[in-house]
Scaffold this motif. Structure first.
Motif, PDB file in Angstrom:
ATOM      1  N   UNK A 149       0.816  -1.212   0.000  1.00 11.28           N
ATOM      2  CA  UNK A 149       0.000   0.000   0.000  1.00 11.28           C
ATOM      3  C   UNK A 149       0.848   1.261   0.000  1.00 11.28           C
ATOM      4  N   UNK A 150       1.926   1.275   0.798  1.00  6.60           N
ATOM      5  CA  UNK A 150       2.774   2.464   0.871  1.00  6.60           C
ATOM      6  C   UNK A 150       3.512   2.667  -0.446  1.00  6.60           C
ATOM      7  N   UNK A 151       3.683   3.922  -0.829  1.00  2.23           N
ATOM      8  CA  UNK A 151       4.380   4.254  -2.067  1.00  2.23           C
ATOM      9  C   UNK A 151       5.817   4.670  -1.821  1.00  2.23           C
ATOM     10  N   UNK A 152       6.164   4.944  -0.555  1.00  4.29           N
ATOM     11  CA  UNK A 152       7.486   5.476  -0.255  1.00  4.29           C
ATOM     12  C   UNK A 152       8.063   4.789   0.966  1.00  4.29           C
ATOM     13  N   UNK A 209      -0.341  -4.538   5.540  1.00  4.03           N
ATOM     14  CA  UNK A 209       0.004  -3.325   4.808  1.00  4.03           C
ATOM     15  C   UNK A 209      -1.087  -2.288   4.690  1.00  4.03           C
ATOM     16  N   UNK A 210      -2.018  -2.222   5.632  1.00  5.63           N
ATOM     17  CA  UNK A 210      -3.081  -1.223   5.561  1.00  5.63           C
ATOM     18  C   UNK A 210      -2.471   0.183   5.551  1.00  5.63           C
ATOM     19  N   UNK A 211      -2.812   0.972   4.557  1.00  6.69           N
ATOM     20  CA  UNK A 211      -2.186   2.275   4.395  1.00  6.69           C
ATOM     21  C   UNK A 211      -2.522   3.212   5.542  1.00  6.69           C
ATOM     22  N   UNK A 212      -3.662   3.027   6.167  1.00  7.28           N
ATOM     23  CA  UNK A 212      -4.141   3.926   7.215  1.00  7.28           C
ATOM     24  C   UNK A 212      -3.673   3.512   8.609  1.00  7.28           C
ATOM     25  N   UNK A 228      -6.418  -0.452  -0.506  1.00  7.95           N
ATOM     26  CA  UNK A 228      -6.193   0.232   0.767  1.00  7.95           C
ATOM     27  C   UNK A 228      -5.539  -0.681   1.809  1.00  7.95           C
ATOM     28  N   UNK A 229      -5.837  -1.959   1.743  1.00  7.60           N
ATOM     29  CA  UNK A 229      -5.316  -2.944   2.688  1.00  7.60           C
ATOM     30  C   UNK A 229      -4.937  -4.201   1.877  1.00  7.60           C
TER      31      UNK A 229
END
Length: 363
Positions: free
Chosen positions: A18-21, A85-88, A209-210
């Motif tokens: 999920x994360x881009x960085x 890996x949930x982005x939130x 998102x997840x």
């Protein structure tokens, strides 16, 4: 030499994440910057980011807290980081304490604590110990994919079952079904309760998102399995993303009630520390047409900021839009017969079994 955006990780390298960085954590004195000196070749051809696992041997396993916003005072976290890996995820900033990034490192550089069951046994065997429910899933998911291989959560549940110690579990992982034998028996005795977290019923949105969480329908089936096994189950709508998932509150409650949930809990999206930038990056790529509206709604519920960490508000938000969300939630709970609070778990059955280090058996 040509500088390269240090925040950029290609889609191919982060496939299924999920994360881009992967910015350094907030405690790091230095930042790394990649530079193309002409010898690197095609940056897009770099290998995909793989999951790495490290072993930790802590001296204690019970974590204590005195937060007025939480309904428990002790917890166990068998893992650090979370491959779901949930982005939130509000727990991402905790990876900075390890010298790692709350971004992709949080999803890919994980820590296991194989000694957790033995540590737990020792800590709850002490003469001065007084039982209260132990919470699992308060920081990272106890049923993330690593659990299939390591079985640490199951080992801890076996200890708690032996001691007849109350336990709560919060998870998005359907591997919890594997432990329906333990949780069902403990649940029937008033010793266990499981909360299945469902943020959206939209499979595509969930996958974005997840990314490594089982799809929503599969989680509902896990909820049903546990309920049939005799374990009280609730649904956790956490987090609700204003402007993106809040319209699904009633649908999620209906689906969970039909699957066997007897009550629910809800938390408004939290964006502490590094999570805010990570979420904005994801939103701009995954839902660019709604990014502005979603962030505006989030700030509307947080006093004009991305996040407000004040006790009493950090879980619920504030303002007219937040109040409307909570009102809808309350009305739906009442209509569906889910407004009652979960029953208190029993602490009076706790007993240190014979044969432990502190209480050896005579036979």
């Amino acid at each position: 030499m040509k500088p390269i955006d240090p925040t950029h990780v290609s889609k191919e390298r982060r496939r299924g994440r999920a994360a881009m960085s992967n910015r350094p954590g907030r405690f790091e004195p230095h930042a790394r910057e990649r530079v193309d000196d002409g010898w690197m070749g095609d940056l897009e051809a770099l290998a995909p980011i793989r999951t790495e696992t490290n072993v930790e041997q802590p001296s204690t396993i019970l974590s204590r807290n005195s937060s007025p916003d939480l309904g428990f005072d002790r917890s166990v976290n068998p893992y650090r980081g979370c491959e779901h890996g949930c982005i939130y995820c509000f727990a991402r900033p905790s990876h900075a304490y390890l010298g790692l990034s709350p971004g992709l490192d949080f999803e890919t550089r994980l820590t296991v604590k194989p000694g957790a069951p033995d540590l737990l046994r020792g800590e709850i065997s002490r003469k001065a110990y007084r039982p209260k429910p132990i919470a699992f899933g308060t920081n990272t998911d106890p049923y993330q994919p690593l659990e299939r291989e390591h079985g640490i959560t199951r080992g801890c549940l076996q200890v708690l079952s032996e001691f007849r110690h109350p336990v709560t579990v919060t998870t998005k992982g359907t591997l919890v079904e594997r432990d329906a034998d333990i949780l069902g028996e403990m649940g029937q005795a008033g010793l266990a309760r499981v909360s299945i977290s469902i943020t959206t019923l939209d499979r595509a949105l969930s996958r974005s998102m997840e990314p490594r969480v089982p799809d929503p329908a599969r989680r509902l089936r896990a909820l049903e399995t546990l309920a049939k096994a005799g374990c009280p189950v609730m649904v956790s709508i956490a987090p609700v993303v204003p402007g993106l998932t809040d319209h699904e509150i009633e649908k999620i409650l209906v689906a969970a009630r039909d699957a066997g949930a007897d009550t629910a809990t809800m938390i408004l999206l939290r964006l502490p520390l590094e999570v805010a930038d990570l979420f904005r990056e994801w939103l701009a790529e995954a839902r660019p047409e709604r990014a502005g509206r979603v962030m505006a709604r989030i700030r509307e519920t947080r006093g004009g900021s991305d996040y407000d960490a004040e006790w009493g508000r950090r879980m619920t938000g504030e303002g007219t839009y937040a109040a409307m969300i909570w009102q809808r939630y309350g009305v739906a709970l009442s209509r569906l017969g889910m407004a009652g609070k979960p029953k208190h778990l029993r602490c009076d059955l706790f007993e240190v079994p014979l044969g432990t280090a502190d209480q050896p058996s005579l036979f």
